[in-house]
Design an enzyme around this catalytic site. Sequence first.
Site, PDB file in Angstrom:
ATOM      1  N   LYS A  55       0.840  -1.199   0.000  1.00 25.52           N
ATOM      2  CA  LYS A  55       0.000   0.000   0.000  1.00 25.52           C
ATOM      3  C   LYS A  55       0.879   1.255   0.000  1.00 25.52           C
ATOM      4  CE  LYS A  55      -3.859  -2.371   2.178  1.00 25.52           C
ATOM      5  NZ  LYS A  55      -4.639  -2.751   3.364  1.00 25.52           N
ATOM      6  N   GLN A  99      -4.660  -1.130   9.505  1.00 27.73           N
ATOM      7  CA  GLN A  99      -4.665  -2.492   8.974  1.00 27.73           C
ATOM      8  C   GLN A  99      -5.324  -3.450   9.974  1.00 27.73           C
ATOM      9  OE1 GLN A  99      -3.777  -3.281   5.898  1.00 27.73           O
ATOM     10  NE2 GLN A  99      -3.993  -5.496   6.089  1.00 27.73           N
ATOM     11  N   ASP A 122     -11.154   3.233   3.942  1.00 26.27           N
ATOM     12  CA  ASP A 122     -11.514   1.815   3.924  1.00 26.27           C
ATOM     13  C   ASP A 122     -13.034   1.642   3.867  1.00 26.27           C
ATOM     14  OD1 ASP A 122      -9.727  -0.282   3.863  1.00 26.27           O
ATOM     15  OD2 ASP A 122      -9.154  -0.075   5.966  1.00 26.27           O
TER      16      ASP A 122
HETATM   17  N1  GUN Z   1      -7.073  -6.524   6.193  1.00 27.31           N
HETATM   18  C1  GUN Z   1      -7.342  -7.291   5.104  1.00 27.31           C
HETATM   19  N2  GUN Z   1      -7.904  -6.540   4.134  1.00 27.31           N
HETATM   20  C2  GUN Z   1      -7.971  -5.280   4.619  1.00 27.31           C
HETATM   21  C3  GUN Z   1      -8.453  -4.049   4.076  1.00 27.31           C
HETATM   22  O1  GUN Z   1      -8.945  -3.939   2.943  1.00 27.31           O
HETATM   23  N3  GUN Z   1      -8.355  -2.973   4.896  1.00 27.31           N
HETATM   24  C4  GUN Z   1      -7.831  -3.066   6.153  1.00 27.31           C
HETATM   25  N4  GUN Z   1      -7.781  -1.956   6.884  1.00 27.31           N
HETATM   26  N5  GUN Z   1      -7.378  -4.176   6.672  1.00 27.31           N
HETATM   27  C5  GUN Z   1      -7.454  -5.275   5.907  1.00 27.31           C
END
Ligand code: GUN
Length: 291
Positions: A55, A99, A122
Amino acid sequence: MAAAIIDGKAVAAEVRERVAADVREFADSHDGRVPGLATVLVGEDPASQVYVGNKRKQTEEVGMRSIHHGLDDSTPEDELLELIAELNADDGVDGILVQLPLPDAIDQDAVVAAIDPGKDVDGLTAGSAGLLAQGRPGLVACTPQGVMELLRHAGVEVEGAEAVVVGRSILVGRPLANLLLNASATVTVCHSRTRDLGEVCRRADILVAAVGAPRMVRGDWVKPGAAVIDVGINRTDDGLVGDVDFEAAKEVAGAITPVPGGVGPMTIAMLLSNTLRAATARAAAAATASA
Ligand code: GUN
């Protein structure tokens, strides 16, 4: 005839190019300021470290600013909440991504709820999810948006289609069901208590698997010609596999996403798109406030 394979890597690259061009335009019209995405990772889970690393890298590749906070897995909840408050107040931060999953000692719902809804890239807060459920504009969860983009690219007609989503998570199943509904599909959401899952799946013109169970969706659950979207990424002794038995399903489906290289690359591409969207909305709100 075997299914068309939907190339998520290529579609994600197109989205990133579009975002990069829009970021340059944003900077030109905002005195050189570029959108900023803050990532927060608590603990050292290896898979999460890889995801967050990707990311950050892709954020910088499209010309945005990446701000990272890596915290020890013994970090108390109030310290994490304090960091979120600081990021909420920081004008250089347009998006906040915490995350998941968080360590057990931390209340995930409380942390998500603390994120400024305008920076919720998100789409996880109750406010964002509520706007989506009401069919109103807001920030939408990244993976479900990526699925819709893939369907659009594959030329799949959503309006009036029978869509079946297997999985009801807040990250994927629920927001995706709402996106499909907002696009006028007839939507069924299946889960661990669904009776005769195969029978329900066989009705689907659009079948989405998002459960995290390797090859659970069998070839004979797929309606001939259906679009099959596999959100699962499962690490097995055979390597990475999806939630769909790809080899069997591709003989029946009209179009299908592979794992890897299908939905996976779309998630980060849509995160970048959301960050730009959040920055644009925040800049417009600031301009209105100072007018
Ligand atoms: N963990 C697995 N996929 C995601 C996601 O799309 N966003 C976040 N914040 N955590 C994750």
